[in-house]
Design a protein around this motif. Structure first.
Motif, short mmCIF file in Angstrom:
data_model
loop_
_atom_site.label_atom_id
_atom_site.label_comp_id
_atom_site.label_asym_id
_atom_site.label_seq_id
_atom_site.Cartn_x
_atom_site.Cartn_y
_atom_site.Cartn_z
N SER A 147 28.79 31.32 27.19
CA SER A 147 28.16 30.70 28.34
C SER A 147 28.29 31.63 29.54
O SER A 147 29.09 32.57 29.54
N ILE A 148 27.49 31.35 30.57
CA ILE A 148 27.57 32.08 31.83
C ILE A 148 28.15 31.16 32.88
O ILE A 148 27.77 29.99 32.99
N TYR A 149 29.09 31.66 33.66
CA TYR A 149 29.78 30.87 34.68
C TYR A 149 29.74 31.60 36.01
O TYR A 149 29.82 32.83 36.06
N GLU A 150 29.64 30.83 37.08
CA GLU A 150 29.88 31.38 38.40
C GLU A 150 31.24 30.88 38.85
O GLU A 150 31.46 29.67 38.96
N ILE A 151 32.16 31.80 39.11
CA ILE A 151 33.53 31.41 39.43
C ILE A 151 34.00 32.09 40.72
O ILE A 151 33.45 33.10 41.15
N GLN A 152 35.00 31.50 41.32
CA GLN A 152 35.68 32.13 42.44
C GLN A 152 36.49 33.32 41.91
O GLN A 152 37.07 33.25 40.82
N THR A 153 36.53 34.41 42.66
CA THR A 153 37.35 35.55 42.25
C THR A 153 38.81 35.11 42.11
O THR A 153 39.38 34.55 43.05
N PRO A 154 39.42 35.31 40.94
CA PRO A 154 40.83 34.93 40.78
C PRO A 154 41.70 35.64 41.82
O PRO A 154 41.54 36.85 42.04
N PRO A 155 42.61 34.93 42.47
CA PRO A 155 43.45 35.54 43.51
C PRO A 155 44.18 36.80 43.05
O PRO A 155 44.31 37.76 43.82
N TYR A 171 40.69 40.13 29.20
CA TYR A 171 40.30 38.72 29.40
C TYR A 171 39.16 38.26 28.49
O TYR A 171 38.85 37.07 28.44
N GLY A 172 38.50 39.20 27.80
CA GLY A 172 37.43 38.84 26.87
C GLY A 172 36.15 38.37 27.53
O GLY A 172 35.36 37.65 26.92
N ILE A 173 35.93 38.77 28.79
CA ILE A 173 34.72 38.36 29.49
C ILE A 173 33.97 39.58 30.01
O ILE A 173 34.54 40.67 30.14
N SER A 174 32.68 39.39 30.30
CA SER A 174 31.86 40.44 30.90
C SER A 174 31.44 39.99 32.29
O SER A 174 31.04 38.84 32.49
N ILE A 175 31.52 40.89 33.26
CA ILE A 175 31.10 40.58 34.62
C ILE A 175 29.65 41.02 34.79
O ILE A 175 29.33 42.20 34.74
N LEU A 176 28.78 40.03 34.97
CA LEU A 176 27.34 40.30 35.08
C LEU A 176 26.93 40.65 36.51
O LEU A 176 26.01 41.43 36.72
#
Length: 213
Positions: A147-155, A171-176
């Motif tokens: 899935s694609i998520y919009e998240i707050q930048t982790p502190p 973390y196993g994610i890609s930053i789009l």
């Protein structure tokens, strides 16, 4: 521009037809209810009153010429299954069908649907993800796994770069993309340094994203 056939002009069918038409696509619709046809005519290229479970009607449409056929019936289990099967029998290249339940979805897939959407379930999942986690602002499911998520930048990421954090490996994610002050910057470079006043558009598996947020 695509050629789309929509069968069933309930709320889902009408909204779908309207959005497709606004995108510049040619939209034809079929429904048994003349009033529904008339209310949808402003955003239809063509329309026909009829029962889509009638084989002669489906045979007359030349469904193989449509880029997309949408079975938006939903409420009538048997009719949606019959319509889906007939569309595939007459050569429809891609059938998108609406389901009301998981059982309905399974039968639609067995009857030839290429893709099934369960609107109530999908919306519930999206809203739960969006409003159940404080740091998730939006969510779009791509497949069962990603899935694609919009998240707050982790502190803990603030002041560090993508390369430094080894985001994908760790973390196993890609930053789009990153978004700051309403401006989106796609495909950030590895040396991009995260700031606390930006949000991130990421793609990943739900389990990995939950661990992150």
């Amino acid at each position: 521009m695509k050629s789309v056939l929509i069968i069933g002009l309930g709320r889902f069918g009408q909204q779908f037809a309207k959005k497709l038409y606004e995108q510049g696509n040619e939209v034809m619709a079929i429904d048994e209810d003349e009033e529904l046809i008339n209310s949808a005519m402003p955003y239809l290229t063509n329309a026909q009153i009829g029962d889509a479970t009638n084989e002669q009607l489906i045979a007359s449409l030349g469904v193989r010429n449509f880029d997309l056929c949408v079975v938006a019936i939903g409420e009538n289990f048997e009719s949606s299954l019959q319509t889906t099967a007939l569309l595939k029998d007459y050569g429809a290249p891609f059938v998108l069908a609406r389901a009301k339940s998981d059982v309905h979805e399974k039968f639609l897939l067995r009857n030839g649907a290429d893709r099934v959407v369960c609107t109530e379930r999908d919306m519930a999942e999206r809203l739960a993800m969006k409003y159940g986690l404080d740091t998730v602002f939006d969510y779009i499911q791509l497949t069962d796994s990603y899935s694609i998520y919009e998240i707050q930048t982790p502190p803990k990421w603030v002041g560090k770069s993508i390369e430094e954090l080894r985001v994908r490996a760790k973390y196993g994610i890609s930053i789009l993309a990153t978004k700051k002050a309403g401006v989106m910057s796609p495909n950030p470079y590895a040396d991009h340094v995260f700031s606390k006043d930006e949000t991130l558009l990421i793609m990943g598996q739900p389990s990995d994203v939950r661990k992150l947020v």
